[in-house]
Design an enzyme around this catalytic site. Structure first.
Site, short mmCIF file in Angstrom:
data_model
loop_
_atom_site.label_atom_id
_atom_site.label_comp_id
_atom_site.label_asym_id
_atom_site.label_seq_id
_atom_site.Cartn_x
_atom_site.Cartn_y
_atom_site.Cartn_z
N ASP A 90 0.87 -1.19 0.00
CA ASP A 90 0.00 0.00 0.00
C ASP A 90 0.90 1.23 0.00
N LEU A 100 -0.07 4.13 1.04
CA LEU A 100 -0.60 4.97 2.13
C LEU A 100 -1.14 6.31 1.65
N SER A 101 -1.46 6.42 0.34
CA SER A 101 -2.03 7.69 -0.14
C SER A 101 -3.38 7.95 0.51
N PHE A 121 -7.16 -4.25 -3.80
CA PHE A 121 -8.00 -3.11 -3.41
C PHE A 121 -7.39 -1.78 -3.84
N SER A 150 -17.00 -2.24 -8.89
CA SER A 150 -18.04 -1.42 -8.26
C SER A 150 -19.33 -1.50 -9.05
N TYR A 156 -13.99 7.23 -13.05
CA TYR A 156 -13.76 6.19 -12.02
C TYR A 156 -14.42 4.88 -12.46
N LYS A 160 -12.88 0.95 -13.57
CA LYS A 160 -13.27 -0.35 -13.01
C LYS A 160 -13.66 -1.31 -14.14
N TYR A 193 -18.93 -4.21 -5.78
CA TYR A 193 -19.48 -3.81 -4.48
C TYR A 193 -20.62 -2.83 -4.69
N ASN A 242 -22.91 -0.52 -1.78
CA ASN A 242 -22.43 0.58 -0.93
C ASN A 242 -21.87 0.06 0.39
N LEU A 289 -22.44 8.86 2.27
CA LEU A 289 -23.51 9.13 3.23
C LEU A 289 -23.20 8.69 4.67
N ASP A 292 -26.06 11.36 -9.59
CA ASP A 292 -26.71 10.38 -8.71
C ASP A 292 -27.90 9.73 -9.41
P1 NAD Z 1 -9.44 3.22 0.51
O1 NAD Z 1 -9.02 4.48 -0.15
O2 NAD Z 1 -9.73 3.25 1.97
O3 NAD Z 1 -8.37 2.07 0.24
C1 NAD Z 1 -7.57 2.03 -0.93
C2 NAD Z 1 -6.13 1.80 -0.49
O4 NAD Z 1 -5.30 1.75 -1.64
C3 NAD Z 1 -5.59 2.92 0.40
O5 NAD Z 1 -5.02 2.37 1.56
C4 NAD Z 1 -4.55 3.63 -0.47
O6 NAD Z 1 -3.48 4.14 0.30
C5 NAD Z 1 -4.12 2.52 -1.41
N1 NAD Z 1 -3.66 2.97 -2.73
C6 NAD Z 1 -4.27 3.87 -3.56
N2 NAD Z 1 -3.55 4.01 -4.69
C7 NAD Z 1 -2.48 3.18 -4.58
C8 NAD Z 1 -1.37 2.89 -5.41
N3 NAD Z 1 -1.21 3.49 -6.60
N4 NAD Z 1 -0.45 1.98 -4.99
C9 NAD Z 1 -0.58 1.37 -3.78
N5 NAD Z 1 -1.61 1.63 -2.94
C10 NAD Z 1 -2.55 2.52 -3.34
O7 NAD Z 1 -10.70 2.69 -0.30
P2 NAD Z 1 -11.71 1.52 0.03
O8 NAD Z 1 -13.04 2.12 0.29
O9 NAD Z 1 -11.13 0.58 1.00
O10 NAD Z 1 -11.79 0.84 -1.40
C11 NAD Z 1 -11.00 -0.28 -1.76
C12 NAD Z 1 -11.29 -0.63 -3.21
O11 NAD Z 1 -12.68 -0.89 -3.36
C13 NAD Z 1 -10.95 0.48 -4.20
O12 NAD Z 1 -10.41 -0.12 -5.37
C14 NAD Z 1 -12.30 1.10 -4.51
O13 NAD Z 1 -12.33 1.67 -5.79
C15 NAD Z 1 -13.22 -0.11 -4.43
N6 NAD Z 1 -14.61 0.25 -4.12
C16 NAD Z 1 -14.89 0.99 -3.01
C17 NAD Z 1 -16.22 1.38 -2.75
C18 NAD Z 1 -16.54 2.22 -1.55
O14 NAD Z 1 -17.63 2.83 -1.54
N7 NAD Z 1 -15.70 2.30 -0.53
C19 NAD Z 1 -17.24 0.96 -3.61
C20 NAD Z 1 -16.92 0.17 -4.71
C21 NAD Z 1 -15.60 -0.18 -4.96
N1 UFG Z 2 -26.17 11.50 -0.04
C1 UFG Z 2 -26.74 12.60 0.57
N2 UFG Z 2 -25.93 13.45 1.27
C2 UFG Z 2 -24.58 13.23 1.41
C3 UFG Z 2 -24.01 12.10 0.78
C4 UFG Z 2 -24.83 11.25 0.06
O1 UFG Z 2 -27.94 12.82 0.47
O2 UFG Z 2 -23.90 14.05 2.06
C5 UFG Z 2 -27.03 10.54 -0.76
C6 UFG Z 2 -26.71 10.41 -2.24
O3 UFG Z 2 -27.40 11.38 -2.98
C7 UFG Z 2 -27.18 8.98 -2.51
C8 UFG Z 2 -26.92 8.26 -1.20
O4 UFG Z 2 -26.82 9.26 -0.21
O5 UFG Z 2 -28.56 8.96 -2.76
C9 UFG Z 2 -25.63 7.44 -1.19
O6 UFG Z 2 -24.56 8.28 -1.57
P1 UFG Z 2 -23.03 7.83 -1.40
O7 UFG Z 2 -22.18 8.96 -1.86
O8 UFG Z 2 -22.81 7.29 -0.05
O9 UFG Z 2 -22.91 6.59 -2.38
P2 UFG Z 2 -23.10 6.51 -3.96
O10 UFG Z 2 -24.13 5.48 -4.19
O11 UFG Z 2 -23.31 7.81 -4.58
O12 UFG Z 2 -21.65 6.07 -4.39
C10 UFG Z 2 -21.16 4.78 -4.12
C11 UFG Z 2 -19.63 4.73 -4.04
C12 UFG Z 2 -19.02 5.05 -5.37
C13 UFG Z 2 -19.63 4.22 -6.44
C14 UFG Z 2 -21.14 4.37 -6.41
C15 UFG Z 2 -21.86 3.54 -7.42
O13 UFG Z 2 -19.17 5.65 -3.09
O14 UFG Z 2 -17.65 4.74 -5.29
O15 UFG Z 2 -21.62 3.98 -5.14
O16 UFG Z 2 -21.69 2.21 -7.15
F1 UFG Z 2 -19.16 4.63 -7.64
#
Ligand code: NAD
Ligand code: UFG
Length: 335
Positions: A31, A33-34, A80, A124, A148, A152, A174, A176, A197, A292
């Protein structure tokens, strides 16, 4: 199994590590750590009562990957690492193509050089774009509406081509992800103002933010607010372990939705969080957020059947674990 976990210091990665180690697997984290936290890794070690290796490295750096593969000799990778903010991806698309797509290609090259043939990839539900029908199954057409989501889908397509000659790849789409480990020791710690949210509501509940802005209450849903399929991060973590268990030389490429099949609206989630903390949480309704959709709900049937996995935790489990984490760690991992 010996599993290299890219992005293991992040939100979903750290929760998956706990489950992996608890199930008896060996892990090694890569990782940069960004957006991750080294403190999360220390806490994972305490929770699982097991040690594992960590290298601070970037998946775009082939040499660093080579070294990690040489040292750990993984049999599988859970991938991830990547950037995940939809809005930022519109402003800085090249950073997304570089980290998420080019980085994944470097990772596959290192896997090839070190005879590692199994990968589970974080995809995603955003690859579906605007739903044409609900619930979304894996046959729903894909049509991402932002860079984004494009990254994916591109990586899924690369994996489809890669997964032959005994190599296997599983993409998990995934829905949410929400909640935190039941202990409250690890959880989601957004570096900036939360976009999503549940972490935003958590900061309203702890008094860091005044009120939730609800992005529109004129959608065609039960109460006019956006509906999503919230999947507990511990259930999501376990889907990765289930996926690893099904991968073998003949498996090729597979894709699965990871969701509960149940939709929850913004107002319902806010009310559930309010019940958890014992008070109604303040909100104001503002304009819709661009990009959205009204509703996004998974059909998890394919994962239920083929991975023998299903979600076991409720929205209430998610709000209470999120609150447990937030209340114990008001400033996240910063001490
Ligand atoms: P996160 O940002 O908490 O974790 C991602 C990790 O990857 C971080 O620790 C970051 O430091 C590391 N990273 C980023 N770029 C890197 C690079 N170039 N090299 C090495 N490390 C790197 O995010 P998360 O929520 O844990 O998501 C994990 C994965 O799941 C991501 O690929 C994200 O796109 C995917 N995902 C997340 C969600 C969500 O809502 N959290 C939804 C769908 C998919
Ligand atoms: N929302 C609010 N207020 C906020 C944040 C969100 O009303 O401050 C609402 C949004 O409009 C939406 C719902 O809450 O209706 C969920 O929003 P999130 O931002 O939590 O999640 P999204 O579904 O928009 O996005 C998630 C992931 C993205 C992914 C997307 C589609 O965060 O990475 O699902 O799968 F791309």
């Amino acid at each position: 199994m010996r599993v290299l976990v890219t992005g293991g210091a992040g939100y979903i990665g750290s929760h998956t590590l706990v489950e992996l180690l608890t199930e008896g697997h060996e892990a090694f984290v890569f990782d940069n750590l960004s957006n991750g936290h080294e403190e999360a890794l220390s806490r994972v070690k305490q929770l699982a009562n097991k040690d594992f290796g960590f290298v601070k490295g970037d998946i775009r750096d082939g040499e660093a990957l080579d070294k990690a593969f040489l040292e750990f000799k993984p049999e599988a990778v859970i991938h991830f690492a990547g950037l995940k903010a939809v809005g930022e991806s519109v402003e800085q698309p090249l950073a997304y193509y570089e980290n998420n797509v080019a980085g994944s290609v470097e990772l596959l090259k290192a896997m090839g050089a070190h005879d590692c043939k199994k990968i589970v990839f974080s995809s995603s539900a955003t690859v579906y774009g605007t739903p044409q029908y609900l619930p979304l199954d894996e046959d729903h057409p894909v049509s991402p509406v932002n860079p984004y989501g494009q990254t994916k889908l591109m990586v899924e397509n690369i994996l489809k081509d890669w997964a032959q000659d005994g190599r296997s790849a599983t993409a998990l789409r995934y829905f949410n992800p929400v909640g935190a480990h039941v202990s409250g020791r690890i959880g989601e710690d957004p570096h900036d103002i939360p976009n999503n949210l549940m972490p935003y509501i958590a900061q309203v509940a702890i008094g860091k933010r005044e009120a939730l802005q609800i992005f529109g209450d004129d959608y065609e849903t039960r109460d006019g607010t956006g509906e999503r399929d919230y999947i507990h991060v511990t259930d999501l973590a376990n889907a990765h372990i289930a996926a690893l268990g099904t991968m073998n030389e003949a498996a090729g490429f597979s894709v699965y939705n990871v969701g509960t099949g149940q939709g929850t609206t913004v107002k319902e989630l806010l009310a559930a969080y309010g019940e958890t903390v014992g008070q109604e949480l303040p909100f104001e309704t503002v304009q819709r957020r661009s990009g959205d959709v009204a509703s996004s709900v998974a059909s998890p049937k394919k994962a239920n059947e083929a991975l023998n996995w299903s979600a076991t935790l409720s929205v209430h489990d998610a709000t209470s674990s999120s609150w447990n984490w937030q209340a114990q760690n008001p400033d996240g991992y910063a001490q």
